[in-house]
Design a protein around this motif. Structure first.
Motif, short mmCIF file in Angstrom:
data_model
loop_
_atom_site.label_atom_id
_atom_site.label_comp_id
_atom_site.label_asym_id
_atom_site.label_seq_id
_atom_site.Cartn_x
_atom_site.Cartn_y
_atom_site.Cartn_z
N LEU A 141 41.70 7.64 7.47
CA LEU A 141 40.62 8.47 6.94
C LEU A 141 40.57 9.81 7.65
CD1 LEU A 141 38.20 8.29 4.91
CD2 LEU A 141 36.80 7.55 6.85
N SER A 142 40.75 9.78 8.97
CA SER A 142 40.67 11.01 9.75
C SER A 142 41.83 11.96 9.44
CB SER A 142 40.66 10.68 11.26
OG SER A 142 41.94 10.29 11.71
N LYS A 143 42.95 11.41 9.02
CA LYS A 143 44.09 12.26 8.70
C LYS A 143 43.88 13.03 7.40
CE LYS A 143 47.58 9.58 11.21
NZ LYS A 143 48.79 8.73 11.12
N LYS A 144 43.00 12.53 6.56
CA LYS A 144 42.64 13.24 5.33
C LYS A 144 41.65 14.37 5.64
CE LYS A 144 43.25 9.12 2.42
NZ LYS A 144 42.56 8.14 1.55
N THR A 145 40.64 14.02 6.43
CA THR A 145 39.64 14.99 6.86
C THR A 145 39.23 14.65 8.29
OG1 THR A 145 38.75 15.14 4.61
CG2 THR A 145 37.38 16.01 6.38
N PRO A 146 39.43 15.55 9.25
CA PRO A 146 39.05 15.25 10.64
C PRO A 146 37.60 14.78 10.75
CG PRO A 146 40.33 17.27 10.56
CD PRO A 146 40.05 16.88 9.12
N LEU A 147 37.39 13.75 11.55
CA LEU A 147 36.07 13.14 11.69
C LEU A 147 35.37 13.67 12.95
CD1 LEU A 147 37.03 9.44 10.85
CD2 LEU A 147 35.97 11.12 9.32
N ASN A 148 34.07 13.87 12.85
CA ASN A 148 33.28 14.30 14.00
C ASN A 148 33.15 13.14 14.99
OD1 ASN A 148 32.86 16.86 13.03
ND2 ASN A 148 30.92 16.37 12.05
#
Length: 317
Positions: A141-148
């Motif tokens: 998931l983080s590789k699609k959109t960086p997570l806070n």
């Protein structure tokens, strides 16, 4: 004249041991260099009452947050009243010298370890809205959109644990620094941040209430309170282990007799059924050491975290 002088000397000599035994002769302060509500604060408040009873003095817990824990730590390092103590995350303190280019104190020289008290592994948790149920899904998931990724402070043990996971898995975190664990937890519970790594002692209640979702435990083996949750090592990060070590320290100049007495009282208190059960029920393990063992442990932690800091390129001017 000689008789009177000898009598006076004898009386003074007899009084010296009594004076030495009078410590503490005023209330003691346990300084926690973080805001209220974090793991160190929880443990400080658990031991303050029993310690006061043992020493026959009031023991006050005082929170002095600021500068990633350095404000309160510096305050204790420079205290010379013999009644000011520091309770903090020993791992974080061991990291400090590697992360900061300049410090107003030297943790290895200006502070002296008295007693280790407890250990709790880090929990990798997310806000319930995050559509991931294990580490692999979270990384994808983080590789699609960086997570806070909320961190208790830049350069803290949870921050560097997050860096280690990021390097090992290719995850994409956007680190959001806070002034302590309670604030980082609060914003993750509120959904302001999505991912958090923090000590189990302070984080478990929010997992149990359903306000946070736990995806992994940073311990070599699963923990009984979360037996269904796999370790981070089980999920592909081989050998990964990190956690929060709480210990009590004092200014380096405190007399050895007082350090020995504090160690004995704290060891007895933390091992007592009422305190042990209270901490174990929240995910912490009672962990005691002698002052000498504490010193050796601190040096090992300092060297170990220095390597992680160098690999992660974490530095604060």
């Amino acid at each position: 004249m000689n008789f009177r002088r000898l009598t006076l000397i004898a009386l003074l000599a007899a009084a010296l041991p009594v004076a030495a035994q009078e410590w503490p002769n005023k209330p003691l302060r346990i300084v926690v260099p973080y805001p209220p509500g974090g793991s160190s604060d929880i443990i400080a408040r658990a031991i303050s009452g029993p310690l006061g009873d043992a020493l026959k003095q009031t023991v006050i817990v005082e929170n002095k947050p600021g500068a990633n824990g350095n404000t309160g730590t510096d305050f204790v390092a420079k205290a010379n009243d013999g009644h000011t103590l520091l309770l903090c995350d020993v791992g974080a303190l061991a990291i400090t010298a590697s992360v900061y280019a300049k410090l107003p104190f030297d943790p290895s020289k200006d502070l002296r370890g008295v007693a280790m008290l407890a250990y709790s592994p880090h929990l990798l948790v997310v806000h319930p809205s995050v559509p991931a149920n294990n580490l692999q899904e979270l990384v994808a998931l983080s590789k699609k959109t960086p997570l806070n990724f909320a961190v208790t402070a830049i350069g803290s043990a949870p921050h560097l644990a997050g860096v280690a996971v990021e390097k090992a898995t290719g995850a994409q975190w956007q680190y959001i620094p806070y002034k302590g664990g309670s604030q980082a937890i609060g914003d993750t519970v509120a959904g302001q941040t999505q991912v958090l790594m923090n000590g189990m002692l302070a984080t478990l209640p929010h997992v149990q209430s359903g306000k946070l979702k736990v995806l992994g435990v940073s311990k070599s083996t699963r923990v009984p309170l979360l037996a269904q949750v796999p370790t981070i090592a089980e999920q592909g990060v081989k050998g990964f282990e990190s956690g929060t070590w709480q210990g009590l320290l004092v200014p380096a100049g405190m007399p050895a007799a007082q350090v020995t007495r504090l160690n004995a009282e704290l060891t007895r208190i933390i091992r007592s059924p009422e305190v042990r059960e209270r901490l174990v029920s929240q995910g912490a393990e009672v962990y005691t050491m002698s002052p000498t063992e504490f010193g050796s442990f601190f040096e090992r932690e300092r060297k170990s975290w220095a390597k992680v800091v160098a690999q992660g390129g974490v530095k604060i001017d």
